[in-house]
Design a protein around this motif. Structure first.
Motif, PDB file in Angstrom:
ATOM      1  N   THR A   5     -14.471  -9.255  -3.220  1.00  0.00           N
ATOM      2  CA  THR A   5     -13.391  -8.835  -4.124  1.00  0.00           C
ATOM      3  C   THR A   5     -13.594  -7.391  -4.528  1.00  0.00           C
ATOM      4  O   THR A   5     -14.725  -6.952  -4.767  1.00  0.00           O
ATOM      5  CB  THR A   5     -13.372  -9.711  -5.399  1.00  0.00           C
ATOM      6  OG1 THR A   5     -13.218 -11.083  -5.034  1.00  0.00           O
ATOM      7  CG2 THR A   5     -12.230  -9.316  -6.315  1.00  0.00           C
ATOM      8  N   VAL A   6     -12.501  -6.659  -4.615  1.00  0.00           N
ATOM      9  CA  VAL A   6     -12.519  -5.334  -5.197  1.00  0.00           C
ATOM     10  C   VAL A   6     -11.727  -5.383  -6.498  1.00  0.00           C
ATOM     11  O   VAL A   6     -10.608  -5.903  -6.538  1.00  0.00           O
ATOM     12  CB  VAL A   6     -11.947  -4.271  -4.229  1.00  0.00           C
ATOM     13  CG1 VAL A   6     -10.521  -4.588  -3.803  1.00  0.00           C
ATOM     14  CG2 VAL A   6     -12.004  -2.885  -4.853  1.00  0.00           C
ATOM     15  N   VAL A   7     -12.334  -4.896  -7.581  1.00  0.00           N
ATOM     16  CA  VAL A   7     -11.687  -4.845  -8.898  1.00  0.00           C
ATOM     17  C   VAL A   7     -11.329  -3.401  -9.189  1.00  0.00           C
ATOM     18  O   VAL A   7     -12.206  -2.522  -9.189  1.00  0.00           O
ATOM     19  CB  VAL A   7     -12.601  -5.403 -10.003  1.00  0.00           C
ATOM     20  CG1 VAL A   7     -11.927  -5.273 -11.373  1.00  0.00           C
ATOM     21  CG2 VAL A   7     -12.946  -6.864  -9.721  1.00  0.00           C
ATOM     22  N   ILE A  31     -14.135  -0.352  -9.012  1.00  0.00           N
ATOM     23  CA  ILE A  31     -13.712   1.008  -8.666  1.00  0.00           C
ATOM     24  C   ILE A  31     -12.929   1.627  -9.816  1.00  0.00           C
ATOM     25  O   ILE A  31     -12.075   0.983 -10.433  1.00  0.00           O
ATOM     26  CB  ILE A  31     -12.840   0.994  -7.394  1.00  0.00           C
ATOM     27  CG1 ILE A  31     -13.673   0.543  -6.200  1.00  0.00           C
ATOM     28  CG2 ILE A  31     -12.234   2.367  -7.117  1.00  0.00           C
ATOM     29  CD1 ILE A  31     -12.885   0.421  -4.920  1.00  0.00           C
ATOM     30  N   ASP A  32     -13.237   2.877 -10.103  1.00  0.00           N
ATOM     31  CA  ASP A  32     -12.472   3.653 -11.080  1.00  0.00           C
ATOM     32  C   ASP A  32     -12.621   5.120 -10.744  1.00  0.00           C
ATOM     33  O   ASP A  32     -13.549   5.516 -10.019  1.00  0.00           O
ATOM     34  CB  ASP A  32     -12.966   3.382 -12.506  1.00  0.00           C
ATOM     35  CG  ASP A  32     -11.901   3.641 -13.557  1.00  0.00           C
ATOM     36  OD1 ASP A  32     -11.226   4.681 -13.469  1.00  0.00           O
ATOM     37  OD2 ASP A  32     -11.736   2.816 -14.464  1.00  0.00           O
ATOM     38  N   ARG A  33     -11.726   5.931 -11.291  1.00  0.00           N
ATOM     39  CA  ARG A  33     -11.823   7.375 -11.071  1.00  0.00           C
ATOM     40  C   ARG A  33     -12.851   8.015 -12.002  1.00  0.00           C
ATOM     41  O   ARG A  33     -13.249   9.162 -11.801  1.00  0.00           O
ATOM     42  CB  ARG A  33     -10.464   8.034 -11.283  1.00  0.00           C
ATOM     43  CG  ARG A  33      -9.906   7.889 -12.694  1.00  0.00           C
ATOM     44  CD  ARG A  33      -8.526   8.483 -12.808  1.00  0.00           C
ATOM     45  NE  ARG A  33      -7.987   8.331 -14.157  1.00  0.00           N
ATOM     46  CZ  ARG A  33      -6.777   8.768 -14.530  1.00  0.00           C
ATOM     47  NH1 ARG A  33      -6.007   9.374 -13.642  1.00  0.00           N
ATOM     48  NH2 ARG A  33      -6.362   8.594 -15.762  1.00  0.00           N
ATOM     49  N   ILE A 220     -16.853   5.383  -7.527  1.00  0.00           N
ATOM     50  CA  ILE A 220     -15.778   6.304  -7.913  1.00  0.00           C
ATOM     51  C   ILE A 220     -14.768   6.310  -6.773  1.00  0.00           C
ATOM     52  O   ILE A 220     -15.129   6.548  -5.613  1.00  0.00           O
ATOM     53  CB  ILE A 220     -16.306   7.729  -8.159  1.00  0.00           C
ATOM     54  CG1 ILE A 220     -17.306   7.733  -9.326  1.00  0.00           C
ATOM     55  CG2 ILE A 220     -15.149   8.681  -8.424  1.00  0.00           C
ATOM     56  CD1 ILE A 220     -16.696   7.464 -10.683  1.00  0.00           C
ATOM     57  N   GLY A 221     -13.519   6.020  -7.091  1.00  0.00           N
ATOM     58  CA  GLY A 221     -12.514   5.953  -6.033  1.00  0.00           C
ATOM     59  C   GLY A 221     -11.112   6.039  -6.579  1.00  0.00           C
ATOM     60  O   GLY A 221     -10.893   6.161  -7.791  1.00  0.00           O
ATOM     61  N   ALA A 229      -5.160  -5.791   3.103  1.00  0.00           N
ATOM     62  CA  ALA A 229      -6.382  -6.155   3.871  1.00  0.00           C
ATOM     63  C   ALA A 229      -7.588  -6.563   3.025  1.00  0.00           C
ATOM     64  O   ALA A 229      -8.332  -7.378   3.502  1.00  0.00           O
ATOM     65  CB  ALA A 229      -6.781  -5.131   4.931  1.00  0.00           C
ATOM     66  N   TRP A 230      -7.941  -6.207   1.905  1.00  0.00           N
ATOM     67  CA  TRP A 230      -7.512  -5.170   0.964  1.00  0.00           C
ATOM     68  C   TRP A 230      -8.457  -3.992   1.111  1.00  0.00           C
ATOM     69  O   TRP A 230      -9.675  -4.184   1.105  1.00  0.00           O
ATOM     70  CB  TRP A 230      -7.516  -5.702  -0.468  1.00  0.00           C
ATOM     71  CG  TRP A 230      -6.554  -6.806  -0.648  1.00  0.00           C
ATOM     72  CD1 TRP A 230      -6.784  -8.143  -0.557  1.00  0.00           C
ATOM     73  CD2 TRP A 230      -5.171  -6.642  -0.914  1.00  0.00           C
ATOM     74  NE1 TRP A 230      -5.642  -8.839  -0.770  1.00  0.00           N
ATOM     75  CE2 TRP A 230      -4.623  -7.946  -0.986  1.00  0.00           C
ATOM     76  CE3 TRP A 230      -4.308  -5.558  -1.089  1.00  0.00           C
ATOM     77  CZ2 TRP A 230      -3.275  -8.166  -1.246  1.00  0.00           C
ATOM     78  CZ3 TRP A 230      -2.989  -5.771  -1.347  1.00  0.00           C
ATOM     79  CH2 TRP A 230      -2.479  -7.064  -1.419  1.00  0.00           C
ATOM     80  N   GLN A 231      -7.920  -2.794   1.257  1.00  0.00           N
ATOM     81  CA  GLN A 231      -8.726  -1.607   1.467  1.00  0.00           C
ATOM     82  C   GLN A 231      -8.464  -0.584   0.365  1.00  0.00           C
ATOM     83  O   GLN A 231      -7.331  -0.421  -0.091  1.00  0.00           O
ATOM     84  CB  GLN A 231      -8.431  -0.985   2.827  1.00  0.00           C
ATOM     85  CG  GLN A 231      -8.863  -1.854   4.011  1.00  0.00           C
ATOM     86  CD  GLN A 231      -8.676  -1.136   5.338  1.00  0.00           C
ATOM     87  OE1 GLN A 231      -7.829  -0.266   5.476  1.00  0.00           O
ATOM     88  NE2 GLN A 231      -9.479  -1.516   6.326  1.00  0.00           N
ATOM     89  N   VAL A 232      -9.539   0.117  -0.028  1.00  0.00           N
ATOM     90  CA  VAL A 232      -9.452   1.162  -1.053  1.00  0.00           C
ATOM     91  C   VAL A 232     -10.377   2.298  -0.650  1.00  0.00           C
ATOM     92  O   VAL A 232     -11.505   2.060  -0.177  1.00  0.00           O
ATOM     93  CB  VAL A 232      -9.872   0.642  -2.449  1.00  0.00           C
ATOM     94  CG1 VAL A 232      -9.625   1.712  -3.512  1.00  0.00           C
ATOM     95  CG2 VAL A 232      -9.154  -0.631  -2.811  1.00  0.00           C
ATOM     96  N   ASP A 233      -9.919   3.528  -0.842  1.00  0.00           N
ATOM     97  CA  ASP A 233     -10.727   4.697  -0.521  1.00  0.00           C
ATOM     98  C   ASP A 233     -11.579   5.099  -1.723  1.00  0.00           C
ATOM     99  O   ASP A 233     -11.079   5.191  -2.859  1.00  0.00           O
ATOM    100  CB  ASP A 233      -9.838   5.870  -0.119  1.00  0.00           C
ATOM    101  CG  ASP A 233      -9.062   5.590   1.164  1.00  0.00           C
ATOM    102  OD1 ASP A 233      -9.520   4.743   1.953  1.00  0.00           O
ATOM    103  OD2 ASP A 233      -7.993   6.205   1.347  1.00  0.00           O
ATOM    104  N   THR A 234     -12.876   5.342  -1.467  1.00  0.00           N
ATOM    105  CA  THR A 234     -13.791   5.790  -2.513  1.00  0.00           C
ATOM    106  C   THR A 234     -14.571   6.996  -2.021  1.00  0.00           C
ATOM    107  O   THR A 234     -14.493   7.367  -0.844  1.00  0.00           O
ATOM    108  CB  THR A 234     -14.790   4.678  -2.892  1.00  0.00           C
ATOM    109  OG1 THR A 234     -15.776   4.554  -1.858  1.00  0.00           O
ATOM    110  CG2 THR A 234     -14.089   3.337  -3.091  1.00  0.00           C
ATOM    111  N   GLU A 235     -15.349   7.595  -2.914  1.00  0.00           N
ATOM    112  CA  GLU A 235     -16.173   8.731  -2.520  1.00  0.00           C
ATOM    113  C   GLU A 235     -17.233   8.324  -1.506  1.00  0.00           C
ATOM    114  O   GLU A 235     -17.734   9.165  -0.747  1.00  0.00           O
ATOM    115  CB  GLU A 235     -16.843   9.340  -3.757  1.00  0.00           C
ATOM    116  CG  GLU A 235     -15.869  10.055  -4.691  1.00  0.00           C
ATOM    117  CD  GLU A 235     -16.569  10.685  -5.885  1.00  0.00           C
ATOM    118  OE1 GLU A 235     -17.797  10.450  -6.040  1.00  0.00           O
ATOM    119  OE2 GLU A 235     -15.903  11.403  -6.651  1.00  0.00           O
ATOM    120  N   ALA A 236     -17.577   7.038  -1.477  1.00  0.00           N
ATOM    121  CA  ALA A 236     -18.589   6.552  -0.540  1.00  0.00           C
ATOM    122  C   ALA A 236     -17.995   6.036   0.759  1.00  0.00           C
ATOM    123  O   ALA A 236     -18.739   5.592   1.638  1.00  0.00           O
ATOM    124  CB  ALA A 236     -19.411   5.445  -1.207  1.00  0.00           C
TER     125      ALA A 236
END
Length: 410
Positions: A5-7, A31-33, A220-221, A229-236
């Motif tokens: 899961t991504v929160v 994930i948060d900015r 951080i993202g 899919a679920w996909q999210v872009d982060t600094e990593a």
């Protein structure tokens, strides 16, 4: 970079969702900015409101509405350029605030409030943060007998319907509890079952560290990059997960709208400033000046003054006119010293027109979940929301009935 899961969102709600999922064996990416607890959760009044069985309603009295229309009230201000866009929301909010409808809403809302203090205490104990919670309640103070009588009647109603404990304070008893308050006050009202928090940011940070100690990971993202899919872009790098939880507070509608959900979310903005206390004065409890619509709370940094609601576009520039209006009044209530912050802090409370949060699965996407819209009670309801989402996602028996909070009601 694959997770169960991504929160999205590391405020109090998102962190609590992540903790409860991780405790249940899910591998969770949070994930948060910004770092956890540094947006809306940073600037609240620090109250865990066990008495808050009735969510904050839209005023319906003609006199109050006329006073707000002049846009000079210390507790509510608005930006004229935001009113046209906000009008449909406000109309629905006003309708849902009819006493009969409001009472029906409270029957569902109170099921969450019932567990707010116990769930915070349990999570704080696990996170080693119990010292940040103060089991002392909070106080409303009154300058007139009429104002106190009106609030006592409400407290009696809440006590009869939901067992909310309260204590009416005459001037002498109030002075015993808060010796440094203005001696001309008529009296007060104490809600003893509420907890208060000495540093809301530190509490969210402690919960986030507990999440990481359980094996969860924070990144951080950019939540706005969420895609199927679920996909999210982060600094990593890009994270992929089998499910996603949107817990972005006042920014939740940005992500939900991109996915095709038209949810009636509005924002009530608020401000705070910290002050030193003069001459060794001490504030023992959070104190709400009912007739002037601001709250003073003892915090680790100093005395925090928080304002009422500002109706404005979410991302409009700061206009801390409410803070400027109530600061001189607050100085007569308690001997505030110099300001301790370089500038006023501003945050947004994410609100729905029926005053209840959206908690549960999205109805158009498999694996997508919502946890936002907590308005004035984000800090209060963070842990019980996290538990409820985690119980639903893992197929457990839920502590409370989630049906009233489902997105389908809109």
């Amino acid at each position: 970079m694959k997770f169960d899961t991504v929160v999205l969102g590391a405020g109090i709600v998102g962190v609590c969702v992540a903790v409860h999922l991780q405790k249940r064996g899910r591998q969770v990416a949070l994930i948060d900015r910004k770092l956890p607890g540094n947006e809306t959760s940073f600037g609240n009044a620090g109250l865990i409101q066990r008495e808050g069985v009735y969510p904050y309603a839209f005023p319906r009295g003609l006199g109050t509405l006329l006073r707000y229309a002049r846009n000079q009230s210390p507790d509510v201000r608005y930006h004229a350029d935001a009113m046209l866009k906000t009008a449909p929301f406000l109309w629905r909010y006003w309708r849902n605030s009819h006493p009969a409808t409001h009472a029906a809403i409270a029957k569902s809302y109170s099921t969450l409030i019932e567990h707010c203090v116990s769930e915070h205490r349990a999570l704080a104990a696990d996170a080693g943060a119990s010292a940040l919670l103060r089991p002392i309640g909070w106080i409303k103070v009154f300058r007139t007998e009429a104002a106190q009588q009106a609030e006592v009647r409400l407290a009696e109603q809440w006590h009869q319907e939901y067992g909310v404990a309260f204590g009416a304070l005459d001037a002498a008893r109030l002075q015993q509890m808060e010796p440094d308050l203005d001696t001309s006050l008529h009296g007060g009202l104490h809600y003893p079952e509420a907890d208060s928090v000495s540093d809301p940011n530190a509490l969210v940070t402690a919960y986030a560290k507990y999440f990481e100690a359980l094996g969860g990971r924070f990144f951080i993202g950019d939540a706005n990059t969420l895609r199927d899919a679920w996909q999210v872009d982060t600094e990593a790098g890009t994270i992929t997960a089998g499910s996603a939880v949107v817990a972005l507070g006042p920014w939740s509608d940005r992500v939900s709208a991109r996915l095709g959900y038209r949810l009636p979310l509005a924002v009530k903005r608020g401000y705070h400033m910290h002050y030193a206390a003069q001459r060794g004065a001490q504030l023992n409890h959070p104190v709400l000046d009912v007739e002037n619509g601001y709250l003073l709370a003892p915090m680790a940094r100093g005395i925090r003054l928080t304002t009422g609601a500002e109706i404005a576009r979410r991302d409009a520039a700061k206009t801390p006119t409410q803070l400027a209006a109530v600061e001189p009044i607050a100085r007569t209530l308690f001997p505030l010293g110099e300001r301790l912050d370089n500038e006023p802090w501003m945050g947004g409370r994410p609100c729905t027109p029926d005053m209840m949060p959206i908690i549960g699965p999205a109805n158009r996407h498999q694996g997508l979940w919502f946890a936002f819209g907590h308005a004035h009670h984000g800090l209060t309801l963070g842990p019980i929301t996290g538990r409820l989402i985690a119980e639903m996602m893992t197929g457990e028996q839920t502590l409370v009935n989630p049906q009233p909070f489902r997105v389908e009601r809109f």
